[in-house]
Design an enzyme around this catalytic site. Sequence first.
Site, short mmCIF file in Angstrom:
data_model
loop_
_atom_site.label_atom_id
_atom_site.label_comp_id
_atom_site.label_asym_id
_atom_site.label_seq_id
_atom_site.Cartn_x
_atom_site.Cartn_y
_atom_site.Cartn_z
CG ASP A 27 -2.11 0.97 0.99
OD1 ASP A 27 -2.04 1.78 0.03
OD2 ASP A 27 -3.08 0.93 1.77
C1 BGC Z 1 -4.87 3.43 0.00
C2 BGC Z 1 -4.98 2.42 -1.13
C3 BGC Z 1 -4.74 3.12 -2.44
C4 BGC Z 1 -3.38 3.81 -2.41
C5 BGC Z 1 -3.05 4.56 -3.68
C6 BGC Z 1 -3.60 4.24 -0.06
O1 BGC Z 1 -3.64 5.27 0.87
O2 BGC Z 1 -4.95 2.76 1.24
O3 BGC Z 1 -6.24 1.80 -1.11
O4 BGC Z 1 -4.81 2.21 -3.50
O5 BGC Z 1 -3.39 4.74 -1.34
O6 BGC Z 1 -3.89 5.65 -3.82
#
Ligand code: BGC
Length: 751
Positions: free
Chosen positions: A231
């Site tokens: 993530d």
């Molecule tokens: C989120 C993800 C997301 C990623 C990219 C993170 O903060 O938890 O779900 O895909 O950011 O935007």
Amino acid sequence: MTLDVDALLAELTLEEKASLTSGSAFWFTAAVDRLGIPRIMVSDGPHGLRAQPGEGDHVGLGGSLPATCFPTASAVASSWNPDLLRRIGVALAREARACRLSVILGPGINIKRSPLCGRNFEYFSEDPYLTGELGLGIVDGIQSQGVGTSVKHFAANNQETDRQRVDTQVDERTLREIYLPAFERIVTAGQPWTIMCSYNKINGVSASQNAWLLTTVLRDEWGFDGLVVSDWGAVYDRVPALVAGLDLEMPPNRPHSPDQIVAAIRAGNLDETVLDARVRTVLTLVDRGVAVLDLDESFDADQHHRLARAAAAESVVLLANSGGLLPLAADARIAVIGEFARTPRFQGAGSSQVNPTRVENALDELTALLPEVGFAAGYGIDDTASDEALRAEAVRLAAEADTVVMFLGLPGADESEGFDRTHMNLPAGQLATLRAVAQVNSRVVVVLVNGSTVVLGEVVPHAAAIVEAWLGGQAAGGAIADVLTGRVNPSGRLAETIPHRLADNSSYLNFPGDSQVVRYGEGLFVGYRGYDATDTDVAFPFGFGLSYTTFAVDELVVSTSGAVADGTLTAQVSVRVRNTGPVAGAQVVQVYVRDVAASVARPVRELKGFGKVELAPGQARTVTVTLDQRAFSFFSQLLGRWVVEAGEFAVEVGFHSRDLPLSSTIRVDAPSIAAPITAGSTLHEWMADPVALELIGEAVAAGASDPTRDTELVAVIGSMPMSTLAAFSGMSIDHDTLDRLVERWRERTGG
Ligand code: BGC
């Protein structure tokens, strides 16, 4: 295959290999121009694209390209229709191809442990089986078009509070039965191109550094052959993460992370073959994703908008409809009340936020379909104080109307990525307007606009009909109008329970934890498993939803085949469903399994299959659901594997978790799941094992006194290990005898 991965691996320098395990920019993998390795683009998200050409920001719209905003996950989950998810997936992938996006960062499939999780609108359900089937649908749909998915957030990331530091303390059985099965289902049946690891720790180890999770379970047990991406910002220590199985760090932490990898290898602290394995995975992903780079495609925004509208309509759950108030009479004078009707809230905030191609509002759509529609705002969306003037205007309008359609919902500030809710209430000002309106008109239809469930104790007494419309995407307005006017017969079913009170939810005492720790103290008893275990009355049960027609089920037949011993136990469940009402409609047949008597704690019942059928008035169809061995299994912590315990299982069938009129009990034979007998096994365990009991008998015959004969004594000492009893004088099976008995038990049982 465009890239020759083996040849490239041989040619890449150490620095280039390390570089490939980090992105090159916020949404791009790294390229190696010298060897013709291109970069590919990844981007959110689950219910619509948030493709930001160029650098972009982290969350929010930040110049993202217009894309169709489909209903959020909590909405589409209510469709209980994996095929609908598949069609949405195909559409998402077509939009991805049009902007040369190789991997969509979704779906989010975390389990709704608490109704308060700020991202519940992005997740499907409180139930792992339903989540797995829906998630598989969207993954299949997207990947069928040559675009990848990133199934997230792996794992046990069920809250936003302190999400990067919090340590989720959860026992393995609960992980295996509640928090991992949806990932397992999608990995084993859908082979997603990527899995996104979560921010949190699991039992003390960050997901990104968790070798048990990323390698033992994901790759070795489930056979995942794709890439693990972090993530955004979930890598806290690059080298241990690489070792644990984390292939790609996003966004890039350059030059820090690649430098650390190179230094560790040069210092002899990291084997280069570990890096090679990760690079191989990255190159394989690039190879899969590269095809979209040369495309020159566009997508049909009108067609996708129509799909979004149909999906939103199929997601609506009709919670109440006294006196058949809905669908609205074609000639009725309607008062539409509530700012949400004019200013729709149709998606949540954070990384999933889409820049929609267009937005429908329910007021315009109802006005287009009905002859006489008046409107009063009734409240301001962000009002914390009551607005008397708006309320008075709404009451005046309501008094003159045949029927009131009143929109209530959560303001955007109440639910978002990044924080959790602290309560489940609708805004007080909205409820005050509802009460005032209901005093002058008893025919009130409430339409709810919210991503996470809200308590409805203050709505139910004032509403003749209640329609849960969720955050239904850009076409929600039209979809709501379609349902209210009867163009679409609602067929949504709750994918999560609506409790009477927040405190009734089993996570209540352990959410969101504190001091950087959250303890999943309720164990398996999440969602309806919790309410059922404590026999707690709920406002609207899991699986519930009404229709403009009625249905009946009968002729349940359950037949089994195969054997537990070789993993082939299968149960065919068939049931006949009939549309007994006046209009066409769809019904969801739900199949739950209950272990009648178990040696471990088990939920009262668990959803293990379902089927959705469309039926014309009077029409009947047989629905068949196949249950595999897993449907009867639990994860044994003692044995470290899934087991089926011999005995009776009830297969319960009906239309929601608390309306299961048909039940059939089957008997399942299975090998013993008792742990092997050792000196540490208790007297009770020895006595329960026929061979061990016989061995005690033989020892007794050889002169020892028989501890099993005295029932009063056994009641007191039966739970003590035999090794402890061996030290007690009077027991007369001493340690040497005990060791011999254990040896003989092994010889005789092969255990
Ligand atoms: C989120 C993800 C997301 C990623 C990219 C993170 O903060 O938890 O779900 O895909 O950011 O935007």
